[in-house]
Design a protein around this motif. Sequence first.
Motif, PDB file in Angstrom:
ATOM      1  N   THR A   1       0.830  -1.198   0.000  1.00  0.00           N
ATOM      2  CA  THR A   1       0.000   0.000   0.000  1.00  0.00           C
ATOM      3  C   THR A   1       0.871   1.257   0.000  1.00  0.00           C
ATOM      4  N   MET A   2       1.963   1.228   0.780  1.00  0.00           N
ATOM      5  CA  MET A   2       2.887   2.359   0.774  1.00  0.00           C
ATOM      6  C   MET A   2       3.433   2.588  -0.637  1.00  0.00           C
ATOM      7  N   GLY A   3       3.722   1.493  -1.341  1.00  0.00           N
ATOM      8  CA  GLY A   3       4.216   1.601  -2.711  1.00  0.00           C
ATOM      9  C   GLY A   3       3.217   2.285  -3.613  1.00  0.00           C
ATOM     10  N   ILE A   4       1.940   1.898  -3.495  1.00  0.00           N
ATOM     11  CA  ILE A   4       0.893   2.520  -4.315  1.00  0.00           C
ATOM     12  C   ILE A   4       0.813   4.019  -4.003  1.00  0.00           C
ATOM     13  N   CYS A   5       0.867   4.361  -2.702  1.00  0.00           N
ATOM     14  CA  CYS A   5       0.820   5.771  -2.300  1.00  0.00           C
ATOM     15  C   CYS A   5       2.004   6.541  -2.859  1.00  0.00           C
ATOM     16  N   ILE A   6       3.197   5.936  -2.808  1.00  0.00           N
ATOM     17  CA  ILE A   6       4.399   6.623  -3.288  1.00  0.00           C
ATOM     18  C   ILE A   6       4.312   6.855  -4.785  1.00  0.00           C
ATOM     19  N   GLY A   7       3.795   5.860  -5.522  1.00  0.00           N
ATOM     20  CA  GLY A   7       3.592   6.050  -6.956  1.00  0.00           C
ATOM     21  C   GLY A   7       2.675   7.223  -7.230  1.00  0.00           C
ATOM     22  N   ALA A   8       1.615   7.345  -6.414  1.00  0.00           N
ATOM     23  CA  ALA A   8       0.674   8.448  -6.594  1.00  0.00           C
ATOM     24  C   ALA A   8       1.318   9.792  -6.240  1.00  0.00           C
ATOM     25  N   TYR A   9       2.116   9.798  -5.152  1.00  0.00           N
ATOM     26  CA  TYR A   9       2.846  11.018  -4.771  1.00  0.00           C
ATOM     27  C   TYR A   9       3.699  11.528  -5.921  1.00  0.00           C
ATOM     28  N   VAL A  10       4.410  10.592  -6.564  1.00  0.00           N
ATOM     29  CA  VAL A  10       5.372  10.968  -7.597  1.00  0.00           C
ATOM     30  C   VAL A  10       4.679  11.717  -8.740  1.00  0.00           C
ATOM     31  N   THR A  11       3.402  11.419  -8.970  1.00  0.00           N
ATOM     32  CA  THR A  11       2.662  12.136 -10.011  1.00  0.00           C
ATOM     33  C   THR A  11       2.128  13.468  -9.498  1.00  0.00           C
ATOM     34  N   VAL A  12       1.542  13.461  -8.305  1.00  0.00           N
ATOM     35  CA  VAL A  12       0.786  14.636  -7.846  1.00  0.00           C
ATOM     36  C   VAL A  12       1.691  15.746  -7.306  1.00  0.00           C
ATOM     37  N   VAL A  13       2.691  15.368  -6.493  1.00  0.00           N
ATOM     38  CA  VAL A  13       3.488  16.391  -5.805  1.00  0.00           C
ATOM     39  C   VAL A  13       4.250  17.321  -6.765  1.00  0.00           C
ATOM     40  N   PRO A  14       4.996  16.792  -7.766  1.00  0.00           N
ATOM     41  CA  PRO A  14       5.672  17.709  -8.687  1.00  0.00           C
ATOM     42  C   PRO A  14       4.679  18.583  -9.448  1.00  0.00           C
ATOM     43  N   LEU A  15       3.501  18.038  -9.729  1.00  0.00           N
ATOM     44  CA  LEU A  15       2.460  18.813 -10.413  1.00  0.00           C
ATOM     45  C   LEU A  15       2.058  20.005  -9.555  1.00  0.00           C
ATOM     46  N   LEU A  16       1.785  19.753  -8.294  1.00  0.00           N
ATOM     47  CA  LEU A  16       1.393  20.830  -7.371  1.00  0.00           C
ATOM     48  C   LEU A  16       2.519  21.851  -7.229  1.00  0.00           C
ATOM     49  N   VAL A  17       3.751  21.357  -7.066  1.00  0.00           N
ATOM     50  CA  VAL A  17       4.887  22.268  -6.861  1.00  0.00           C
ATOM     51  C   VAL A  17       5.083  23.163  -8.080  1.00  0.00           C
ATOM     52  N   SER A  18       5.002  22.575  -9.287  1.00  0.00           N
ATOM     53  CA  SER A  18       5.224  23.381 -10.489  1.00  0.00           C
ATOM     54  C   SER A  18       4.099  24.390 -10.679  1.00  0.00           C
ATOM     55  N   GLU A  19       2.890  24.047 -10.262  1.00  0.00           N
ATOM     56  CA  GLU A  19       1.772  24.977 -10.421  1.00  0.00           C
ATOM     57  C   GLU A  19       1.813  26.093  -9.384  1.00  0.00           C
ATOM     58  N   LEU A  20       2.347  25.790  -8.211  1.00  0.00           N
ATOM     59  CA  LEU A  20       2.410  26.798  -7.143  1.00  0.00           C
ATOM     60  C   LEU A  20       3.531  27.803  -7.373  1.00  0.00           C
ATOM     61  N   SER A  21       4.633  27.314  -7.988  1.00  0.00           N
ATOM     62  CA  SER A  21       5.844  28.115  -8.016  1.00  0.00           C
ATOM     63  C   SER A  21       5.721  29.328  -8.925  1.00  0.00           C
ATOM     64  N   PRO A  22       5.995  30.533  -8.404  1.00  0.00           N
ATOM     65  CA  PRO A  22       6.123  31.698  -9.261  1.00  0.00           C
ATOM     66  C   PRO A  22       7.334  31.498 -10.178  1.00  0.00           C
ATOM     67  N   LYS A  23       7.243  31.989 -11.412  1.00  0.00           N
ATOM     68  CA  LYS A  23       8.290  31.734 -12.419  1.00  0.00           C
ATOM     69  C   LYS A  23       9.699  32.014 -11.903  1.00  0.00           C
ATOM     70  N   SER A  24       9.854  33.130 -11.169  1.00  0.00           N
ATOM     71  CA  SER A  24      11.205  33.568 -10.800  1.00  0.00           C
ATOM     72  C   SER A  24      11.893  32.616  -9.825  1.00  0.00           C
ATOM     73  N   ILE A  25      11.120  31.869  -9.031  1.00  0.00           N
ATOM     74  CA  ILE A  25      11.769  30.929  -8.098  1.00  0.00           C
ATOM     75  C   ILE A  25      11.366  29.487  -8.387  1.00  0.00           C
ATOM     76  N   ALA A  26      10.869  29.224  -9.603  1.00  0.00           N
ATOM     77  CA  ALA A  26      10.430  27.874  -9.953  1.00  0.00           C
ATOM     78  C   ALA A  26      11.585  26.880  -9.923  1.00  0.00           C
ATOM     79  N   GLY A  27      12.777  27.316 -10.364  1.00  0.00           N
ATOM     80  CA  GLY A  27      13.935  26.417 -10.399  1.00  0.00           C
ATOM     81  C   GLY A  27      14.297  25.883  -9.023  1.00  0.00           C
ATOM     82  N   PRO A  28      14.639  26.800  -8.078  1.00  0.00           N
ATOM     83  CA  PRO A  28      14.990  26.333  -6.728  1.00  0.00           C
ATOM     84  C   PRO A  28      13.874  25.516  -6.064  1.00  0.00           C
ATOM     85  N   LEU A  29      12.621  25.912  -6.277  1.00  0.00           N
ATOM     86  CA  LEU A  29      11.526  25.165  -5.642  1.00  0.00           C
ATOM     87  C   LEU A  29      11.383  23.771  -6.234  1.00  0.00           C
TER      88      LEU A  29
END
Lengths: 202, 150
Positions: B115-143
């Motif tokens: 179950t942890m594996g399934i959750c981690i697979g889901a994290y790998v898709t959702v988290v970078p998506l959220l981070v890239s959408e949240l990040s203002p362009k000027s600090i998108a790289g470091p974030l």
Amino acid sequence: VTGILVAVTLGFLVPYGTDEDALTTQIWKHLFGLPAAFALIQLFFLMFVFTYDSPSYYETKNDHESYQNSMNKLYSNHKYVAVLSSLLDEQSVSLPVKTNELSWGQLFTHPHRKPLIIGLLLGVFHQATGISSVTFFSNEIFAKGRTGESAEFAARIGTFGTGIAGVLAAVTAIIVAKHYGRKTILLVGEIAMAFLLAFLSH
Amino acid sequence: MDQNINYAYTIGYVITAAISFFNMGYCYAYFNTTTKIMHDQYVHNDKFVIADRDLFNSVISALIPFGAIFGAPLGGILANSGRRRAIINISMVFATACILTTYFNFFALFFGRLTMGICIGAYVTVVPLLVSELSPKSIAGPLGVVTQFM
């Protein structure tokens, strides 16, 4: 990589197989349960502090009010946000609703095919380097050829070393990426990996 | 507009989301050092376990990548109902699965890790998506690096 480093550092707390408390220790329960604690901290912050989703998500859902609220949280310049959201309003009136979502068919056609192939190959290369096998089995790798306590000690130190190396590599990559570009680093990394894996399996 | 980024909120949000990646790295690595005493304890207490220690280690370790195969597409579906909500739901299941693995039972460990594996697979898709959408362009790289660094 910080997670891996923390895990291998805490690994030092685990008694050796030869120690007398190895059969009774409950330390593994704490080690196994630790990520749950972090997940609960994350849940707390997501539920009570960061209560808005990303602006882009609200944009695709055409939820202008939540979009503005989310933008107000991310930027303190309210004026800018107001202008932008009014633009958004005009667009949604004059244009038919445009979603950023691609169909599966579109994904394999011209403008998207090349990024898709590059993305997939990057994933494949990352996995094909076999670094996960080192993460999973470093204990066995470093214990090879030794017996008893020295084997266990070598295993712990070696595993800890791979964790440190991971963090150092990440930091180096961040610094170097600005000067040499992503592609060069990737190529150098792959070539180095090929030699090192050949060396590892020797 | 760049100087008007609410840094505390943005960076805090990204780090909160990136805790998932910390957990991912942690879960990949922790079984490595504990596998030996775990197997010894199972054998010592006459509990059911895979008799061969190397096979036991391989099977339990491989459960996370194996679960992630199914988790990644699931993450994509969950992200459509909101990235934040998706992470909340996944983290709830993840925490439950972690607590399940603390029981001294081979099957609890097996299904917990799966179950942890399934959750981690889901994290790998959702988290970078959220981070890239949240990040203002000027600090998108470091974030963007924050998730990798965790």
